[in-house]
Design a protein around this motif. Structure first.
Motif, PDB file in Angstrom:
ATOM      1  N   GLU A  53      40.862  45.560  45.060  1.00 50.98           N
ATOM      2  CA  GLU A  53      39.645  45.057  44.413  1.00 50.98           C
ATOM      3  C   GLU A  53      38.947  44.080  45.334  1.00 50.98           C
ATOM      4  OE1 GLU A  53      38.406  45.239  41.063  1.00 50.98           O
ATOM      5  OE2 GLU A  53      40.122  45.696  39.790  1.00 50.98           O
ATOM      6  N   SER A  54      37.670  44.345  45.603  1.00 53.68           N
ATOM      7  CA  SER A  54      36.890  43.384  46.372  1.00 53.68           C
ATOM      8  C   SER A  54      35.821  42.801  45.469  1.00 53.68           C
ATOM      9  CB  SER A  54      36.250  44.057  47.576  1.00 53.68           C
ATOM     10  OG  SER A  54      35.105  44.765  47.176  1.00 53.68           O
ATOM     11  N   VAL A  55      35.080  41.835  46.007  1.00 46.00           N
ATOM     12  CA  VAL A  55      33.971  41.243  45.264  1.00 46.00           C
ATOM     13  C   VAL A  55      33.015  42.335  44.786  1.00 46.00           C
ATOM     14  CG1 VAL A  55      31.964  39.749  45.525  1.00 46.00           C
ATOM     15  CG2 VAL A  55      34.144  39.049  46.477  1.00 46.00           C
ATOM     16  N   LYS A  56      32.805  43.345  45.619  1.00 47.63           N
ATOM     17  CA  LYS A  56      31.815  44.371  45.323  1.00 47.63           C
ATOM     18  C   LYS A  56      32.346  45.588  44.575  1.00 47.63           C
ATOM     19  CE  LYS A  56      28.068  44.259  46.181  1.00 47.63           C
ATOM     20  NZ  LYS A  56      27.040  43.594  45.328  1.00 47.63           N
ATOM     21  N   VAL A 115      39.963  40.596  46.892  1.00 46.11           N
ATOM     22  CA  VAL A 115      40.456  39.501  46.048  1.00 46.11           C
ATOM     23  C   VAL A 115      41.730  39.845  45.266  1.00 46.11           C
ATOM     24  CG1 VAL A 115      38.316  38.213  45.896  1.00 46.11           C
ATOM     25  CG2 VAL A 115      38.678  40.078  44.314  1.00 46.11           C
ATOM     26  N   TYR A 116      41.951  41.129  44.983  1.00 42.79           N
ATOM     27  CA  TYR A 116      43.200  41.529  44.316  1.00 42.79           C
ATOM     28  C   TYR A 116      43.730  42.811  44.945  1.00 42.79           C
ATOM     29  CZ  TYR A 116      41.784  38.520  40.376  1.00 42.79           C
ATOM     30  OH  TYR A 116      41.405  37.482  39.587  1.00 42.79           O
ATOM     31  N   ALA A 124      49.943  39.597  47.321  1.00 45.04           N
ATOM     32  CA  ALA A 124      49.637  39.206  45.946  1.00 45.04           C
ATOM     33  C   ALA A 124      48.916  37.853  45.928  1.00 45.04           C
ATOM     34  CB  ALA A 124      50.914  39.142  45.126  1.00 45.04           C
ATOM     35  N   ASP A 125      49.368  36.928  46.763  1.00 45.37           N
ATOM     36  CA  ASP A 125      48.762  35.594  46.794  1.00 45.37           C
ATOM     37  C   ASP A 125      47.669  35.452  47.847  1.00 45.37           C
ATOM     38  OD1 ASP A 125      50.358  34.655  44.752  1.00 45.37           O
ATOM     39  OD2 ASP A 125      51.999  34.163  46.128  1.00 45.37           O
ATOM     40  N   ALA A 139      36.064  48.338  43.453  1.00 47.34           N
ATOM     41  CA  ALA A 139      37.491  48.646  43.414  1.00 47.34           C
ATOM     42  C   ALA A 139      37.673  49.984  44.120  1.00 47.34           C
ATOM     43  CB  ALA A 139      37.969  48.741  41.975  1.00 47.34           C
ATOM     44  N   THR A 145      34.195  44.611  51.799  1.00 47.44           N
ATOM     45  CA  THR A 145      33.860  43.175  51.745  1.00 47.44           C
ATOM     46  C   THR A 145      35.083  42.396  51.239  1.00 47.44           C
ATOM     47  OG1 THR A 145      32.887  43.031  49.522  1.00 47.44           O
ATOM     48  CG2 THR A 145      31.413  43.718  51.318  1.00 47.44           C
ATOM     49  N   ASP A 146      34.909  41.124  50.859  1.00 47.17           N
ATOM     50  CA  ASP A 146      36.050  40.248  50.561  1.00 47.17           C
ATOM     51  C   ASP A 146      37.011  40.825  49.529  1.00 47.17           C
ATOM     52  OD1 ASP A 146      35.508  37.437  51.897  1.00 47.17           O
ATOM     53  OD2 ASP A 146      33.590  38.245  51.212  1.00 47.17           O
TER      54      ASP A 146
END
Lengths: 359, 125
Positions: B61-64, B40-41, B85-86, B66, B37-38
């Motif tokens: 790392e995702s919303v759900k 993010v890091y 990174a960004d 690592a 899923t999404d």
């Protein structure tokens, strides 16, 4: 695996389906983040038909639930709903529920999907001296949550009135609803996202029709259905407890920061044990100051000693930061207190917040 | 159905890699980004980091959740994709254009992986 009446709707919309406590449910349709922001800025719908529906009916229905719950039920009026939780003999929470006063002698209890049978058995075990029946209608009832600031507009187009918060009303449907005993669906101003919103509690036969109508209205505002992934990130930002994860027969309402449910002045199951518990911990939110995401079980430290533990964690789409919910020693629980959260072996800086992290 | 382009090699742990001379470029598959899923890091490794095949190269790392990404080869990290990174969401949008790490393969190491057909079978599609 169990499926809701709306299963085919999810699959044909391309949802990613996952096992949620034995239910095959959509976790996302396209993106958890996008669905999350749709609910915060517009509106979105969720299939929450997997949740339980237990009807308590009879002359002692109110007295029975007031014996079972720390919340005053006898002071509630018809058309009102209340958030509460069943406590066990140790004063710990078995499950959190919503109680609806359908009529004077007819109440609906909505428990979580995974704990529905436990709640039913717990109620059956204590019902003996009360003149009321317990009926598990979960297999017959669907529930669709419409959540977000544009809820009033969507409902207006459907010619359905929006009840005040924690109130519900009825609307005409074409089939019999075994909760009301007639052809009326329930629309309740409740939800799990912290936004304005409603939940449609309806017989399964009505679910696809209402779902499709809502999809059509949402398409007009550039939104659509949302999965359980967004439901989880939305509730975490607002600090709402998740049964089985943030508590699991190990926490009482005071330590879980929901002492507002304790409006029952009389005696109720678990009362004495709960008052004796006096836990040193309290449920709080934690906002990361570094790039990291705490997960269930991450330990919380202050000056090198462990002072708490994370029970839920995610990335907050609104804050753009990692966030967590969990329990921390009361001495360290004040808002703004700096702590460290251990994430995969690394200490990351975080700040204590009240559970509601997004206003 | 997941995208599995030709011309790349695949691992059981859902990395893709492309061999060119003594260098491999590593990323995660479409199947992997969809499962995550999404995103993010991305915790990217520093140049010079030495890895054996199968060792953890980095963490996504995702919303759900690592999830670890494993090195498909023995080698030394030459470069990580600074754009991730960004804009980690690029991994969701186009996982094959969004390379993560370039690795210089250790001398004498022969990269081994699955073909697109084998990988498709592996993920049950």
């Amino acid at each position: 695996m169990m499926r809701t009446t709306l299963y085919e709707e999810h699959v044909s919309a391309g949802a990613k389906m996952v096992d949620f406590h034995g239910w095959e449910m959509p976790i996302e349709y396209s993106s958890i983040m996008k669905e999350h922001m749709n609910v915060r800025t517009k509106a979105g719908i969720f299939d929450v038909s997997h949740m339980g529906d237990i009807l308590v009916e009879g002359p002692d229905a109110v007295a029975f639930l007031e014996h079972m719950l720390p919340t005053s039920i006898s002071t509630m009026n018809m058309g009102e709903a209340a958030y509460s939780a069943f406590l066990d003999d140790n004063g710990c929470m078995i499950d959190d529920v919503i109680v609806y006063i359908i009529e004077g002698q007819k109440l609906l209890v909505v428990p979580n999907a995974a704990t529905k049978d436990t709640v039913m058995n717990w109620m059956v075990k204590h019902r003996e001296n009360f003149r009321c029946t317990l009926k598990d209608l979960s297999d017959q009832i669907s529930c669709i949550a419409l959540q977000g600031p544009e809820t009033p507009e969507v409902l207006r187009k459907m010619n359905i009135g929006l009840p005040d918060s924690f109130k519900f009303s009825f609307f005409r449907i074409n089939s019999t609803n075994n909760i009301t005993g007639d052809s009326r669906g329930i629309i309740s101003a409740t939800g799990y996202t912290g936004e304005r919103g409603v939940e449609f509690i309806i017989p399964n036969t009505e679910a696809v029709g209402i779902w499709r109508q809502l999809i059509k209205e949402l398409a007009v505002i550039g939104s659509g259905p949302c999965g359980l992934g967004a439901r989880d990130t939305l509730r975490m930002e607002k600090g709402f407890l998740l049964s089985g994860q943030d508590f699991n027969r190990d926490r009482d309402p005071v330590e879980a920061s929901i002492s507002f449910i304790m409006t029952n002045q009389g005696d109720f199951i678990g009362k004495g044990a709960m008052e004796r518990r006096k836990s040193d911990n309290i449920f709080r939110g934690f906002i990361l100051e570094e790039r990291g995401i705490p997960r269930t079980g991450s330990r919380i430290f202050s000056d090198g000693s462990q002072v708490g533990e994370v029970t839920s964690g995610t990335f907050s789409p609104v804050l753009g930061k990692g966030i967590a919910l969990g329990y921390i020693s009361r001495n360290h629980s004040s808002k703004g207190k700096k702590v460290d959260i251990e994430i995969r072996g690394k200490m990351m800086k975080a700040v204590v917040s009240r559970p509601k992290m997004v206003p | 159905m997941s995208l599995i382009p030709d011309g790349l090699m695949y691992t059981k742990t859902h990395e893709w890699f492309k061999v060119s001379g003594t260098e491999v470029i590593v990323g995660i598959t479409d199947y992997a980004q969809h499962q995550l899923t999404d995103i993010v890091y991305v915790d990217l490794p520093k140049a010079g980091t030495v890895k054996k095949a199968g060792e953890v190269l980095l963490t996504v790392e995702s919303v759900k959740s690592a999830e670890d990404v494993y090195s498909p080869v023995d080698g030394t990290v030459k470069e990580s994709n600074p754009a991730l990174a960004d804009k980690p969401e690029q991994l969701n949008q186009d996982p094959y254009a969004s390379w993560m790490v370039k690795i210089r393969v250790s001398e004498g190491y022969k990269p081994k992986g699955m073909t697109p057909a084998e990988y498709r079978k592996h993920i049950g599609e």
